[in-house]
Every structure is written in C-alpha cells, then in structure tokens.
Design a protein around this motif. Structure first.
Motif, short mmCIF file in Angstrom:
data_model
loop_
_atom_site.label_atom_id
_atom_site.label_comp_id
_atom_site.label_asym_id
_atom_site.label_seq_id
_atom_site.Cartn_x
_atom_site.Cartn_y
_atom_site.Cartn_z
N UNK A 185 6.88 -62.87 -0.45
CA UNK A 185 8.26 -62.50 -0.12
C UNK A 185 8.74 -61.27 -0.87
N UNK A 186 8.15 -60.95 -2.03
CA UNK A 186 8.67 -59.80 -2.75
C UNK A 186 7.64 -58.74 -3.11
N UNK A 187 6.37 -58.97 -2.76
CA UNK A 187 5.38 -57.92 -2.95
C UNK A 187 5.39 -56.99 -1.75
N UNK A 188 5.62 -55.70 -1.97
CA UNK A 188 5.59 -54.74 -0.89
C UNK A 188 4.20 -54.62 -0.30
N UNK A 189 4.10 -54.09 0.88
CA UNK A 189 2.82 -54.06 1.59
C UNK A 189 1.75 -53.29 0.82
N UNK A 190 2.16 -52.21 0.14
CA UNK A 190 1.18 -51.42 -0.61
C UNK A 190 0.65 -52.18 -1.82
N UNK A 191 1.46 -53.09 -2.36
CA UNK A 191 1.04 -53.84 -3.55
C UNK A 191 0.46 -55.20 -3.19
N UNK A 192 0.62 -55.62 -1.93
CA UNK A 192 0.25 -56.98 -1.58
C UNK A 192 -1.24 -57.26 -1.72
N UNK A 193 -2.09 -56.32 -1.32
CA UNK A 193 -3.54 -56.57 -1.34
C UNK A 193 -4.02 -56.93 -2.74
N UNK A 194 -3.67 -56.09 -3.72
CA UNK A 194 -4.08 -56.37 -5.09
C UNK A 194 -3.27 -57.48 -5.72
N UNK A 195 -1.95 -57.52 -5.45
CA UNK A 195 -1.09 -58.52 -6.07
C UNK A 195 -1.43 -59.93 -5.66
N UNK A 196 -1.63 -60.16 -4.37
CA UNK A 196 -1.98 -61.49 -3.90
C UNK A 196 -3.34 -61.93 -4.44
N UNK A 197 -4.28 -61.00 -4.48
CA UNK A 197 -5.61 -61.33 -5.01
C UNK A 197 -5.55 -61.64 -6.50
N UNK A 198 -4.70 -60.89 -7.24
CA UNK A 198 -4.56 -61.14 -8.68
C UNK A 198 -3.98 -62.53 -8.92
N UNK A 199 -2.91 -62.87 -8.21
CA UNK A 199 -2.29 -64.19 -8.38
C UNK A 199 -3.29 -65.29 -8.00
N UNK A 200 -3.99 -65.09 -6.89
CA UNK A 200 -4.99 -66.07 -6.48
C UNK A 200 -6.09 -66.23 -7.52
N UNK A 201 -6.53 -65.11 -8.10
CA UNK A 201 -7.59 -65.18 -9.10
C UNK A 201 -7.13 -65.91 -10.37
N UNK A 202 -5.89 -65.65 -10.78
CA UNK A 202 -5.36 -66.36 -11.94
C UNK A 202 -5.32 -67.86 -11.69
N UNK A 203 -4.90 -68.23 -10.47
CA UNK A 203 -4.86 -69.64 -10.14
C UNK A 203 -6.23 -70.26 -10.05
N UNK A 204 -7.19 -69.50 -9.55
CA UNK A 204 -8.53 -70.07 -9.35
C UNK A 204 -9.28 -70.27 -10.66
N UNK A 205 -8.77 -69.73 -11.76
CA UNK A 205 -9.37 -70.06 -13.06
C UNK A 205 -9.33 -71.56 -13.27
N UNK A 206 -8.31 -72.21 -12.69
CA UNK A 206 -8.21 -73.67 -12.77
C UNK A 206 -9.41 -74.34 -12.12
N UNK A 207 -10.01 -73.67 -11.12
CA UNK A 207 -11.18 -74.23 -10.48
C UNK A 207 -12.36 -74.37 -11.43
N UNK A 208 -12.38 -73.53 -12.47
CA UNK A 208 -13.40 -73.68 -13.52
C UNK A 208 -12.95 -74.69 -14.57
N UNK A 209 -11.71 -74.54 -15.02
CA UNK A 209 -11.22 -75.37 -16.13
C UNK A 209 -11.11 -76.84 -15.74
N UNK A 210 -10.57 -77.12 -14.55
CA UNK A 210 -10.27 -78.50 -14.17
C UNK A 210 -11.50 -79.38 -14.05
N UNK A 211 -12.52 -79.03 -13.23
CA UNK A 211 -13.68 -79.92 -13.12
C UNK A 211 -14.46 -80.03 -14.42
N UNK A 212 -14.54 -78.91 -15.17
CA UNK A 212 -15.27 -78.97 -16.45
C UNK A 212 -14.54 -79.89 -17.42
#
Length: 449
Positions: free
Chosen positions: A382-409
């Motif tokens: 909703x607030x990331x502009x189109x030019x920033x969305x590609x990297x911004x969405x991937x960055x947020x997703x990557x930060x969240x996916x760290x849980x995919x390592x931490x949680x099962x371990x």
C-alpha cells in the motif's frame, strides 16, 4: 474458491453504473481475476507443497537415514538461508525481465530440485538440496506480490492476496491426505524407492510441467494482455496510476531501493512478517509430528487429521480478505489472526496430553497464522511506490523468511533436548504476541485503503 472469485470479480464496488468507465473497469477486473488467479493459485499450491512436504517425508525419512530431530530441523530450515540470500536479487531480475520467463524458469528449477530430494542419503546431501531449492524458489512469492501490483490497485489486493494464498491451506488440505496415502501405499518400496522417495518425486514433477506452461500462459503486463480490450487496458492503467499517485502523496518510503533500506517502516514490517512466519513454519513442518505424538501412528490417519486445520484456515482466510477490503481496514484484520495463532499454540502446549484439545488448538493456530499471511501483504504494497516495490517487497519477504530457518531448527532442537514441543510452542506464542503489538504501530493512514 470459484464462489469467492465470482464474488470478488463482481463486487459491490464494481457494479456498472451510469459512467461507462465503471462498467469497463468491472469487466477488466473480472477478466484479470479469472485469467490470472486460478493458474497462479495452482502454481503456488505446488510451490508450498514442494516447500513443506519434507514434514511428511520426515515420518519415514529420519528412521531410514538415521537422522536426528536436530538434523531434520536444520535441513528444513537451511532451505530459507538460500531463499533469503537470493530473494532480493531474484526479484530485481524479475522486475527487469518480466514475470513470464522468470516464474517459468524458477518453477522448472525448484520442481526438479524438489524431486531430486529422493536421492538424499545423508545429512550433507539433505542440506545441499534443501539450500539449492531455497535459492531456486526465492523470487516466486515476492515476484507474485509484485506481479499483482501491475494489475490490481491497493483496495483490491486484500481479497486477491487471500485467493492467491488460500493455496497454502489447500496445499495442506490436499497434501496431507495425499502425502499420507503415498507413504502408506508405497511402504513396500515399489520400483526400488521408499515411500518418502516417491513422495518427493510425484510432488516435484508437476511443478516442472507448470513451469513450462507458465512460459506460454502468463502476460508480463497490461500491454501484453491480448485477452483484454484496449478500453479495458486503459481503465485498469488509469486505476493503477491513481493508486500510484495516492501512494506517493501519503508515503515516505521513497521511490528507490536505497530509500527503502533507510525506511523504518520497512524494517518494522519485516519484523512483523518474521513473527507471523515463526508460527506458520512451526505448523507446516511439525503438524504431522505433533499429531503422530498424540498416538496416531498410521501415516494415512495422520494425513487426514492434518487436513482439518487447513480446511478451516482456507475458509477463514478468504472471509478475512474480503472483510478487510470491504471495510478498508488492515491492522485489526492482521493482528486478530495473529492473536488467534497465539491462543491456539498455547492450547496445544497446555493440554498436550488431550488429543481433542490439541486438535482444536492446532486448528485455531493454523487459521490465525495462515490468515496472517495474506492480511499482511497489503500493508507494504500500500505504501511502497512502484519503483521501490521490487526490492522492498523482496527485502520484507526475506526478513520474514529467516523465520523459516529459525522456527524448525528451534523446535527440533528443543524436542531433542526436552523430548517435547511444548516449550517451543510457548516461545512461538510470545513471538506472535510481539508481532501483533508491532502491527498496531503501523500508521493507519498508510495502509487502511
């Protein structure tokens, strides 16, 4: 899903009126919904199935290969190291080259690598294949979130994301019984392969086929959509342009990836997504094992019981997505499901010796955690502009996916140390509570659209 899509594509906001543009736009959204969502839904279903089928393979694989719970937890989690490392560059590449080629190639690669898991023979091969599969999958989900921003404005994305991400509970609903049946049916080692090896092979190959189809089926943008009329393209583009202008007016996220890195809201959203995923991946990787520990030893029975939480989650997810769009409210529609996940995990831990209460708790937790995923993504979009969305969405997703390592371990290590998952569930509940509090710190004016 068909009923939900019909309700969405012809919602009250899009009824034809005196203004012909409204009618054209309604027709365009209807076409885009039916053209894109079913295919992408199927792709994401197999994406998630390929990602978490290791949870069912674990029921046989650990004994067959003499692996410990800690080794399994590390192997399940190491997937996300590759995922996190590759997420941002892969999504930036997708932004430049287009979704059609990138999504198709990614699916062919990760489907092949998932099928190759049948060759695992020791911890090292387990770790390597899981890591490479994570690298191959990294751009798919954030790429799809970015892809939707090229077709639907902010006020449409809550329900679109819910329809798309309902593939997660459907993958559990279908994958649980299917995986249990495969382990049961191939238990005698047909074709020289064990049941867990057949599971990886038969669930990985369809993704390769879908990847080939994606190369010919997907349209990279409105300009390439031959299935829309020129008037429909113009109406959708005008709606997207207005949405982009609105984002620039209210947002301070900036229009470059460098500005995204300096934005505190982006990092806070990454922390929120991390807390959601901590609960999600604990459920995905450990649900079969928790149910088996209740005394259900037959893999087919475990598969059918594991489908129950996902069935309720799928219904609740679509309901919540439509409610969020209708009310133009995002924060409570995210924080309440997160608190549901917290309560469900606490019930499962507190009454771990009572199968009925544990199943109720796991169902509530699954409904809350999985619904938190689609309710989260309209916030950054909703607030990331189109030019920033590609990297911004991937960055947020990557930060969240760290849980995919931490949680099962974390869960695997605690289970090896205490011979129980109860402590891990208490820790995960605390993380979810912290994330729910952070949600309410996100400025409402940025996301309630």
């Amino acid at each position: 899903m068909n009923k939900a899509m019909s309700a969405y594509s012809g919602g009250a906001d899009d009824l034809p009126g005196a203004d012909g543009t409204t009618s054209v736009l309604a027709s365009a959204y209807r076409k885009a919904t039916w053209r894109l969502i079913p295919f992408i839904f199927i792709c994401y279903l197999f994406n998630y199935l390929d990602r978490v089928n290791v949870g069912f393979a674990k029921l046989e694989m650990l004994d067959a290969l003499k692996l410990s719970e800690t080794v399994y937890g590390l192997g399940a989690g190491i997937f996300f190291l590759g995922y996190v490392l590759s997420g941002v560059p892969t999504n930036l590449t997708l932004h430049r080259l287009g979704a059609r080629r990138c999504i198709g190639i990614m699916m062919i690669l990760w489907g092949g690598l998932s099928a190759a898991m049948l060759f695992v023979s020791n911890p090292t091969s387990f770790y390597v294949l899981r890591f490479l599969t994570g690298v191959a999958e990294a751009g798919f989900f954030p790429g799809m979130v970015l892809y939707f921003t090229k077709w639907f404005p902010s006020e449409k994305r809550g329900h679109v994301m819910a329809l798309f991400m309902s593939a997660i509970p459907v993958s559990g609903l279908i994958g649980g019984p299917l995986s249990g049946w495969m382990l049961h049916h191939f238990t005698s080692g047909q074709g020289g392969l064990a049941g867990w090896q057949w599971l990886f092979l038969l669930q990985g190959l369809p993704t390769v086929i879908l990847g080939v189809i994606a190369l010919f089926y997907l349209s990279d943008s409105l300009r390439d959509a031959t299935w829309l009329t020129q008037d429909e393209k113009a109406a959708m583009q005008a709606a997207l342009d207005a949405d982009e202008q609105s984002r620039r007016t209210i947002s301070h996220a900036g229009q470059s990836f460098a500005s995204v890195l300096r934005n505190g809201h982006v990092w806070m959203l990454g922390a929120i997504y991390f807390s959601i995923q901590m609960g999600v991946y604990a459920i995905n990787f450990w649900l079969p094992s928790i149910i088996k520990a209740l005394g259900f030893k037959d893999p087919a029975t475990v598969g059918w019981l594991s489908a129950i939480p996902y069935l309720f989650a799928g219904v609740f997810m679509v309901f919540a997505g439509r409610s969020a769009d209708q009310r133009r409210e995002r924060r409570w529609h995210l924080s309440v499901p997160m608190l549901m996940a917290l309560v469900g995990l606490l019930l499962a831990a507190k009454f771990s010796s009572n199968p009925l209460i544990v199943m109720v708790g796991l169902t509530i937790a699954t409904m809350g955690a999985l619904t938190g995923l689609p309710m989260f993504w309209p916030l950054p979009a909703a607030f990331l502009g189109s030019a920033a969305a590609a990297g911004g969405l991937a960055l947020i997703n990557s930060l969240g996916q760290i849980a995919g390592f931490v949680s099962p371990f974390l869960v695997g290590w605690i289970k090896d140390m205490t011979h129980s998952t109860d402590l891990a569930l208490y820790i995960l509940s605390t993380v979810l509570f912290a994330g729910a509090l952070l949600v309410m710190l996100v400025p409402a004016k940025l996301v309630n659209r």
